[in-house]
Motif scaffolding. Structure first.
Motif, PDB file in Angstrom:
ATOM      1  N   GLN A 195       0.835  -1.214   0.000  1.00 22.82           N
ATOM      2  CA  GLN A 195       0.000   0.000   0.000  1.00 22.82           C
ATOM      3  C   GLN A 195       0.865   1.258   0.000  1.00 22.82           C
ATOM      4  OE1 GLN A 195      -2.381  -0.745   3.489  1.00 22.82           O
ATOM      5  NE2 GLN A 195      -4.146  -1.463   2.318  1.00 22.82           N
ATOM      6  N   VAL A 196       1.929   1.235   0.818  1.00 21.46           N
ATOM      7  CA  VAL A 196       2.817   2.396   0.889  1.00 21.46           C
ATOM      8  C   VAL A 196       3.471   2.643  -0.478  1.00 21.46           C
ATOM      9  CG1 VAL A 196       4.940   3.349   1.909  1.00 21.46           C
ATOM     10  CG2 VAL A 196       3.258   2.227   3.370  1.00 21.46           C
ATOM     11  N   VAL A 197       3.930   1.553  -1.119  1.00 22.99           N
ATOM     12  CA  VAL A 197       4.558   1.688  -2.441  1.00 22.99           C
ATOM     13  C   VAL A 197       3.567   2.333  -3.415  1.00 22.99           C
ATOM     14  CG1 VAL A 197       5.451   0.401  -4.428  1.00 22.99           C
ATOM     15  CG2 VAL A 197       6.195  -0.204  -2.128  1.00 22.99           C
ATOM     16  N   GLU A 198       2.332   1.826  -3.425  1.00 19.96           N
ATOM     17  CA  GLU A 198       1.308   2.375  -4.330  1.00 19.96           C
ATOM     18  C   GLU A 198       1.062   3.856  -4.062  1.00 19.96           C
ATOM     19  OE1 GLU A 198      -2.400   0.137  -4.334  1.00 19.96           O
ATOM     20  OE2 GLU A 198      -1.215  -1.695  -4.575  1.00 19.96           O
ATOM     21  N   VAL A 200       2.984   6.114  -2.509  1.00 22.07           N
ATOM     22  CA  VAL A 200       4.123   6.978  -2.843  1.00 22.07           C
ATOM     23  C   VAL A 200       4.224   7.137  -4.363  1.00 22.07           C
ATOM     24  CG1 VAL A 200       6.647   7.199  -2.753  1.00 22.07           C
ATOM     25  CG2 VAL A 200       5.389   6.493  -0.721  1.00 22.07           C
ATOM     26  N   GLN A 201       4.061   6.024  -5.095  1.00 18.82           N
ATOM     27  CA  GLN A 201       4.156   6.112  -6.552  1.00 18.82           C
ATOM     28  C   GLN A 201       3.019   6.953  -7.141  1.00 18.82           C
ATOM     29  OE1 GLN A 201       4.555   1.927  -7.445  1.00 18.82           O
ATOM     30  NE2 GLN A 201       6.787   2.036  -7.484  1.00 18.82           N
ATOM     31  N   LYS A 202       1.842   6.852  -6.510  1.00 16.31           N
ATOM     32  CA  LYS A 202       0.682   7.617  -6.992  1.00 16.31           C
ATOM     33  C   LYS A 202       0.924   9.125  -6.805  1.00 16.31           C
ATOM     34  CE  LYS A 202      -3.309   7.902  -4.756  1.00 16.31           C
ATOM     35  NZ  LYS A 202      -4.329   7.235  -3.923  1.00 16.31           N
ATOM     36  N   HIS A 203       1.418   9.503  -5.620  1.00 17.44           N
ATOM     37  CA  HIS A 203       1.617  10.923  -5.313  1.00 17.44           C
ATOM     38  C   HIS A 203       2.821  11.529  -6.013  1.00 17.44           C
ATOM     39  CE1 HIS A 203      -1.494  11.607  -2.375  1.00 17.44           C
ATOM     40  NE2 HIS A 203      -1.168  10.482  -1.754  1.00 17.44           N
ATOM     41  N   PHE A 204       3.897  10.745  -6.128  1.00 19.97           N
ATOM     42  CA  PHE A 204       5.168  11.346  -6.567  1.00 19.97           C
ATOM     43  C   PHE A 204       5.708  10.776  -7.873  1.00 19.97           C
ATOM     44  CE2 PHE A 204       4.976  11.736  -1.918  1.00 19.97           C
ATOM     45  CZ  PHE A 204       5.113  13.114  -1.791  1.00 19.97           C
ATOM     46  N   SER A 205       4.965   9.903  -8.501  1.00 20.89           N
ATOM     47  CA  SER A 205       5.310   9.183  -9.743  1.00 20.89           C
ATOM     48  C   SER A 205       6.780   9.240 -10.185  1.00 20.89           C
ATOM     49  CB  SER A 205       4.379   9.600 -10.875  1.00 20.89           C
ATOM     50  OG  SER A 205       4.438  10.996 -11.047  1.00 20.89           O
TER      51      SER A 205
END
Length: 254
Positions: A195-198, A200-205
């Motif tokens: 969930q954290v990976v998703e 962080v990737q969603k917010h900061f791509s």
């Protein structure tokens, strides 16, 4: 000219020192000339590379005070192509001692100017705070790597750090870039990690490194032997992860 990269996050225990030591060793193995600066009074990067902290006479403290030239504080480490400017517990006092000095945020930048061309990469292991020590590192650096632990409070405090980086860009160092956000201590079996990976990737791509540092027993054992993961167990998952990160940074800076 060498690229100066600060490894910073005011949260403790997110993998800053692990990243500093092992990224330095990985870049060294990939035949880059590296200088690691220990700018944390806990001096874990110093002991993590097998240097006895008690015997450190010259190090980060002296170069920030400008009582010693950077070149005179450099020591060789057992990691190929990696030199170190060590730290000692006396670094704790630097915040107080610099407080009334003129241009106190620029002490490290100034100290590194004579040696910057001797290295491909200069990495700075920052203290877990946003005090004067970290400010000196961010003012001297060209970019910053931000390790983020794949755990519940991962994004807490990140906003604060990004604001600090913004104000450093505005006031002290317009060139400062974010090299990337590095996800650390990832455990594929945990839903939370994923969930954290998703998140962080969603917010900061684009700001997130492709490499993710996985939880690895060998990685946590290595410092107690005073070795980088590359020296300690080059076949481990931790070594593979950090070599991948080093390659990513080299590619990015071609």
């Amino acid at each position: 000219m060498g690229k100066i990269i600060a490894i910073a996050n005011q949260k403790g225990g997110v993998g800053k020192t692990t990243t500093s030591v092992n990224l330095a060793a990985s870049l060294g193995v990939l035949e880059k000339k590296v200088l690691l600066i220990d700018a944390d009074p806990q001096a874990n990067a110093t002991s993590g590379l097998g240097i006895d902290v008690e015997n450190v006479d010259l190090g980060t403290y002296q170069i920030l005070e400008h009582t010693a030239a950077a070149k005179d504080t450099i020591v060789k480490t057992s990691a190929p192509n990696v030199n170190l400017i060590p730290a000692h517990i006396d670094l704790v006092a630097i915040e107080i001692e610099l407080v009334d000095k003129e241009k106190r945020e620029y002490m490290l930048k100034k100290a590194l100017e004579p040696i910057i061309n001797n290295y491909d990469f200069i990495l700075i292991d920052c203290a877990p705070s946003l005090g004067l020590l970290t400010l000196n590192a961010l003012t001297a650096a060209h970019s910053v790597v931000i390790p983020i632990q794949c755990e519940y409070f991962a994004l807490e405090g990140l906003g604060k750090l990004l604001n600090t980086i913004k104000s450093v860009q505005k006031i002290h160092n317009a060139e400062l870039d974010i090299e990337g956000l590095l996800l650390t201590m990832y455990d594929a079996r945990l839903r939370l990690s994923n969930q954290v990976v998703e998140e962080v990737q969603k917010h900061f791509s684009d700001m997130v490194f492709k490499t993710i540092i996985q939880r690895n027993v060998r990685l946590s054992e290595a410092p107690s032997y005073g070795e980088s993961i590359i020296n300690y167990d080059a076949t481990s998952k931790g070594a593979t992860n950090y070599l991948s990160l080093a390659n990513e940074i080299i590619e990015k800076n071609k």
